[in-house]
Write a protein that holds these residues in place. Structure first.
Motif: not given
Length: 122
Positions: A36-48
């Motif tokens: 699972w990864f996540r991406q907030a507005p204006g940020k890189e997609r990051e590992f969860v």
């Protein structure tokens, strides 16, 4: 054709819980680690979080450790992310991904879902 379809996102208040699901088709699910990864507005997609093929090994980002739990049901070709004690900073589009081995590295994952929005209000 491989498909990963996330569901379960939505709007929740801080401190609440959500359970994300990711249903797969077109691949031998039990041969793949899932992440699972996540991406907030204006940020890189990051590992969860990630889980190996059997579910016997899991690994979490420090930011979610102790609050999120990744699990899988190979009979249902589905991976889950149980999210508890949600915080506004958890707001993001959440993506599931498939890889031959469990990894925290985004670029190693071959297959991706379309994402599901999670919004945590304060």
């Amino acid at each position: 054709q491989v498909q990963l379809v996330e569901s379960g996102g939505g709007l929740v208040q801080a401190g609440g819980s959500l359970r994300l699901s990711c249903a797969s088709s077109g691949l031998t699910f039990s041969n793949y680690a899932m992440g699972w990864f996540r991406q907030a507005p204006g940020k890189e997609r990051e590992f969860v979080a990630t889980i190996n093929w059997s579910g016997g090994s899991t690994y979490y980002a420090d930011s979610v450790k102790g609050r999120f739990t990744i699990s899988r049901d190979n009979a249902k070709n589905t991976v889950y992310l149980q999210m508890n004690s949600l915080k506004p900073e958890d707001t993001a589009v959440y993506y599931c991904a498939a890889n031959t081995i469990a990894s925290t590295t985004r670029d190693f994952y071959r297959y991706w879902g379309q994402g599901t929005q999670v919004t945590v209000s304060s």
